[in-house]
Design an enzyme around this catalytic site. Structure first.
Site, PDB file in Angstrom:
ATOM      1  N   CYS A   1     -13.266  55.973  47.928  1.00  0.00           N
ATOM      2  CA  CYS A   1     -14.157  57.251  47.418  1.00  0.00           C
ATOM      3  C   CYS A   1     -13.924  57.954  46.491  1.00  0.00           C
ATOM      4  CB  CYS A   1     -14.417  57.978  48.453  1.00  0.00           C
ATOM      5  SG  CYS A   1     -15.835  56.728  49.687  1.00  0.00           S
TER       6      CYS A   1
ATOM      7  N   HIS B   1     -17.503  64.621  45.996  1.00  0.00           N
ATOM      8  CA  HIS B   1     -18.090  63.258  46.754  1.00  0.00           C
ATOM      9  C   HIS B   1     -19.373  63.506  47.522  1.00  0.00           C
ATOM     10  CE1 HIS B   1     -18.232  59.062  48.293  1.00  0.00           C
ATOM     11  NE2 HIS B   1     -17.599  59.813  49.741  1.00  0.00           N
TER      12      HIS B   1
ATOM     13  N   ASN C   1     -23.290  58.370  51.934  1.00  0.00           N
ATOM     14  CA  ASN C   1     -22.327  58.387  50.873  1.00  0.00           C
ATOM     15  C   ASN C   1     -22.790  56.712  50.409  1.00  0.00           C
ATOM     16  OD1 ASN C   1     -19.655  57.816  49.901  1.00  0.00           O
ATOM     17  ND2 ASN C   1     -18.423  57.864  51.688  1.00  0.00           N
TER      18      ASN C   1
HETATM   19  O1  UT7 Z   1     -15.801  59.099  52.421  1.00  0.00           O
HETATM   20  C1  UT7 Z   1     -14.933  58.581  52.503  1.00  0.00           C
HETATM   21  C2  UT7 Z   1     -13.665  59.514  53.640  1.00  0.00           C
HETATM   22  N1  UT7 Z   1     -15.007  59.396  54.719  1.00  0.00           N
HETATM   23  C3  UT7 Z   1     -15.539  60.601  55.341  1.00  0.00           C
HETATM   24  O2  UT7 Z   1     -15.025  61.794  54.636  1.00  0.00           O
HETATM   25  C4  UT7 Z   1     -15.737  60.581  56.792  1.00  0.00           C
HETATM   26  C5  UT7 Z   1     -15.338  61.741  57.797  1.00  0.00           C
HETATM   27  N2  UT7 Z   1     -15.538  61.443  58.368  1.00  0.00           N
HETATM   28  C6  UT7 Z   1     -17.021  62.229  59.275  1.00  0.00           C
HETATM   29  O3  UT7 Z   1     -17.695  62.274  58.267  1.00  0.00           O
HETATM   30  C7  UT7 Z   1     -17.452  62.748  60.433  1.00  0.00           C
HETATM   31  O4  UT7 Z   1     -16.134  62.451  61.279  1.00  0.00           O
HETATM   32  C8  UT7 Z   1     -18.517  61.574  60.878  1.00  0.00           C
HETATM   33  C9  UT7 Z   1     -19.497  61.500  60.152  1.00  0.00           C
HETATM   34  C10 UT7 Z   1     -18.319  59.819  60.742  1.00  0.00           C
HETATM   35  C11 UT7 Z   1     -18.216  61.946  62.519  1.00  0.00           C
HETATM   36  O5  UT7 Z   1     -18.539  62.945  63.564  1.00  0.00           O
HETATM   37  P1  UT7 Z   1     -17.801  63.664  64.236  1.00  0.00           P
HETATM   38  O6  UT7 Z   1     -18.757  65.255  63.993  1.00  0.00           O
HETATM   39  O7  UT7 Z   1     -16.579  63.908  63.850  1.00  0.00           O
HETATM   40  O8  UT7 Z   1     -18.313  63.120  64.991  1.00  0.00           O
HETATM   41  P2  UT7 Z   1     -16.971  62.335  66.460  1.00  0.00           P
HETATM   42  O9  UT7 Z   1     -16.775  60.730  65.759  1.00  0.00           O
HETATM   43  O10 UT7 Z   1     -16.565  63.198  66.627  1.00  0.00           O
HETATM   44  O11 UT7 Z   1     -17.887  62.092  67.934  1.00  0.00           O
HETATM   45  C12 UT7 Z   1     -18.822  62.766  68.248  1.00  0.00           C
HETATM   46  C13 UT7 Z   1     -19.329  62.501  69.344  1.00  0.00           C
HETATM   47  C14 UT7 Z   1     -19.014  60.953  70.187  1.00  0.00           C
HETATM   48  O12 UT7 Z   1     -19.553  60.748  71.631  1.00  0.00           O
HETATM   49  P3  UT7 Z   1     -18.120  61.605  72.712  1.00  0.00           P
HETATM   50  O13 UT7 Z   1     -17.560  61.114  72.625  1.00  0.00           O
HETATM   51  O14 UT7 Z   1     -18.207  63.163  72.117  1.00  0.00           O
HETATM   52  O15 UT7 Z   1     -19.273  61.568  74.031  1.00  0.00           O
HETATM   53  C15 UT7 Z   1     -19.363  59.442  69.644  1.00  0.00           C
HETATM   54  O16 UT7 Z   1     -19.448  58.678  69.975  1.00  0.00           O
HETATM   55  O17 UT7 Z   1     -20.553  61.517  68.955  1.00  0.00           O
HETATM   56  C16 UT7 Z   1     -21.047  60.574  69.499  1.00  0.00           C
HETATM   57  N3  UT7 Z   1     -21.354  60.099  68.094  1.00  0.00           N
HETATM   58  C17 UT7 Z   1     -22.657  59.374  68.051  1.00  0.00           C
HETATM   59  N4  UT7 Z   1     -23.604  59.798  68.487  1.00  0.00           N
HETATM   60  C18 UT7 Z   1     -25.015  59.666  67.726  1.00  0.00           C
HETATM   61  C19 UT7 Z   1     -20.923  59.038  67.197  1.00  0.00           C
HETATM   62  N5  UT7 Z   1     -21.452  58.193  66.159  1.00  0.00           N
HETATM   63  C20 UT7 Z   1     -22.625  58.776  66.827  1.00  0.00           C
HETATM   64  C21 UT7 Z   1     -24.162  58.805  66.508  1.00  0.00           C
HETATM   65  N6  UT7 Z   1     -24.974  59.083  66.966  1.00  0.00           N
HETATM   66  N7  UT7 Z   1     -24.708  57.993  64.862  1.00  0.00           N
END
Ligand code: UT7
Length: 327
Positions: A114, A254, A284
Site C-alpha cells: 500500500c 492512503h 482500499n
Molecule cells: O492497507 C494496508 C494496511 N491494512 C490496514 O491498514 C488494515 C488495518 N486493519 C483494519 O483496518 C481493521 O483491523 C479491520 C477493519 C480489518 C478490522 O477491524 P477491527 O476493528 O480490528 O475488528 P476485529 O478484527 O478486531 O474484529 C472485531 C469483531 C470480531 O468478532 P469477535 O471476535 O469480537 O466476536 C470479528 O470476527 O468483528 C468481527 N468481524 C466482523 N463482523 C462483521 C470481522 N469482520 C467482520 C465483518 N462483519 N466484515
C-alpha cells in the site's frame, strides 16, 4: 535546483460497484459494521474475462497522455506500483507501456504494497532530479478483487479495484517533490501477506484448496502498526521541514481505514477539511488510493499548496512525501 513536479494526474475505476448491501448477501456482515469499523460503503470491481491490472493502468495512462497533451513516445520511464501484477513476470509496467504506445521508455514494477505509490514517486523523482529522465509516468494500479477471498468477511469488505497515473517532469520554480521519508520493517510480513504462489510455496492443488492465493491479514496488529507509523511519519516530515498545520493545504492519506486516516490527521493537527477522504466510495485500492484522491481533488489545488502524502502497507512499508503543488 531541479525538482520533480507533478504536471498531470488521471485515474480510472471500473464501472461495477459492489456495495455493502451486496456483501451482506455474500458473507455474515452488515452495512453498519463495515461503515463503523472502516468507513467504506462501496468499492469498484473489474469484471470481465481476461482483464487485469494493466487494463486499468492503461486506461489511466491514456487519459493522462490526452489530458496533458503528451505523446507516448515522449515518455522516458514508466513505473507501475502494484501488488496484483498481470502475471509474475514480465512487469505490468511493460504491458501498460505496450498497450499505450509508450515505445521509447524503460519500465518496471515496484512492490511496496500500500506504500507502493509513495515509493514509486520517490524513485521517479530521483531519475528527474539527476537529469536522466525528462518525462516519467508513475502508475498505481491494483485489481485487489483478484486476490480477495469473497467468503472471508475479514478481508472481502475492504478492497476495491482502480488505477491512477501521475506525470512527473523537471521544474526549477521552487515547487515539486520537496522531501520524503520511506521506511520498511520486514518482520511485519507475518501479519499481512500472500501465502503461496511465490518461490517458497509454488502454486499447487494443495495451495488452491487451502485458499493460500488470497490476501492474508491479521487486522488488529496491522491496524496497530498502521495507526502509529502513518501518523509518526506524517508528523515527522512536517517537523523536519518546519511546516505548521495551518501551512498544509491537504493531507493525502492512503485509504485503508477511516479510523487510521483520522488518527493521522489528529496527530498532524489538521482539520477534516484539510484531508482528502474518498474511502467511502472506493475502499482500499492499495496502490491506487493516493492518485484517486489527487484526481478527485485536483480542481481545488492551487500552485504552491503544501501537500503531505502518507501511506502504510504490507511489508511492513510506510512513508510520507511533502509536495509543493506545481499546476
Ligand atoms: O492497507 C494496508 C494496511 N491494512 C490496514 O491498514 C488494515 C488495518 N486493519 C483494519 O483496518 C481493521 O483491523 C479491520 C477493519 C480489518 C478490522 O477491524 P477491527 O476493528 O480490528 O475488528 P476485529 O478484527 O478486531 O474484529 C472485531 C469483531 C470480531 O468478532 P469477535 O471476535 O469480537 O466476536 C470479528 O470476527 O468483528 C468481527 N468481524 C466482523 N463482523 C462483521 C470481522 N469482520 C467482520 C465483518 N462483519 N466484515
Amino acid at each position: 535546483m531541479i525538482r520533480a513536479k507533478i504536471s498531470g494526474i488521471h485515474a480510472w475505476v471500473p464501472p461495477y460497484i459492489l456495495n455493502n448491501k451486496e456483501l451482506e448477501s455474500m458473507v455474515e456482515t452488515s452495512d453498519e459494521w463495515i461503515i463503523t469499523r472502516t468507513g467504506i460503503r462501496e468499492r469498484h470491481i473489474l469484471k470481465g474475462e481476461g482483464l487485469g491490472t494493466s487494463d486499468m493502468g492503461a486506461e489511466a495512462v491514456k487519459g493522462l497522455l490526452e489530458k496533458t497533451g503528451t505523446r507516448p513516445e515522449e515518455i522516458d520511464l514508466l513505473i507501475c506500483a502494484t501488488v496484483t501484477p498481470d502475471m509474475l513476470f514480465p512487469a505490468t509496467a511493460n504491458i501498460i507501456s505496450d498497450k499505450t504506445g509508450i515505445r521509447n521508455a524503460f519500465s518496471y514494477d515496484l512492490n511496496a504494497a500500500c506504500s507502493g505509490l509513495i515509493y514509486a514517486l520517490v524513485a521517479a523523482s530521483r531519475f528527474i532530479e539527476t537529469g536522466s529522465c525528462k518525462k516519467v509516468i508513475v502508475v498505481g494500479a491494483d485489481k485487489m478483487s483478484s486476490i480477495t477471498d469473497y467468503t472471508n468477511r475479514e478481508t472481502c469488505i475492504l478492497f476495491g479495484d482502480a488505477a491512477g497515473a501521475i506525470l512527473l517532469e523537471p521544474t526549477t520554480d521552487g515547487t515539486g517533490i520537496m522531501d520524503s521519508i520511506l521506511q520498511t520493517d520486514g518482520s511485519g510480513r507475518v501479519h499481512l501477506h500472500m501465502k503461496a504462489g511465490g518461490s517458497i510455496k509454488p502454486s499447487s492443488h494443495e495451495t488452491i484448496d487451502a485458499k493460500e492465493h488470497f490476501v492474508y491479514q491479521e487486522g488488529q496488529p496491522v491496524f496497530k502498526f498502521a495507526v502509529t507509523k502513518m501518523a509518526d511519519v506524517a508528523a515527522e516530515i512536517m517537523e523536519r521541514n518546519n511546516l505548521t498545520s495551518k501551512e498544509i493545504a491537504y493531507l493525502v492519506p492512503h485509504q485503508a481505514n477511516l479510523r487510521i486516516i483520522e488518527a493521522t490527521a489528529r496527530r498532524m493537527g489538521v482539520s477534516k477539511e484539510q484531508v482528502m477522504i474518498n474511502i467511502e466510495r472506493y475502499g482500499n485500492t492499495t496502490c491506487a488510493t493516493i492518485p484517486l484522491c489527487l484526481w478527485e481533488w485536483e480542481k481545488k489545488l492551487k500552485k504552491a499548496d503544501n501537500i503531505i502524502l502518507a501511506a502504510f502497507g504490507g511489508g511492513f512499508t510506510w512513508g510520507s512525501i511533502w509536495i509543493k503543488w506545481s499546476i
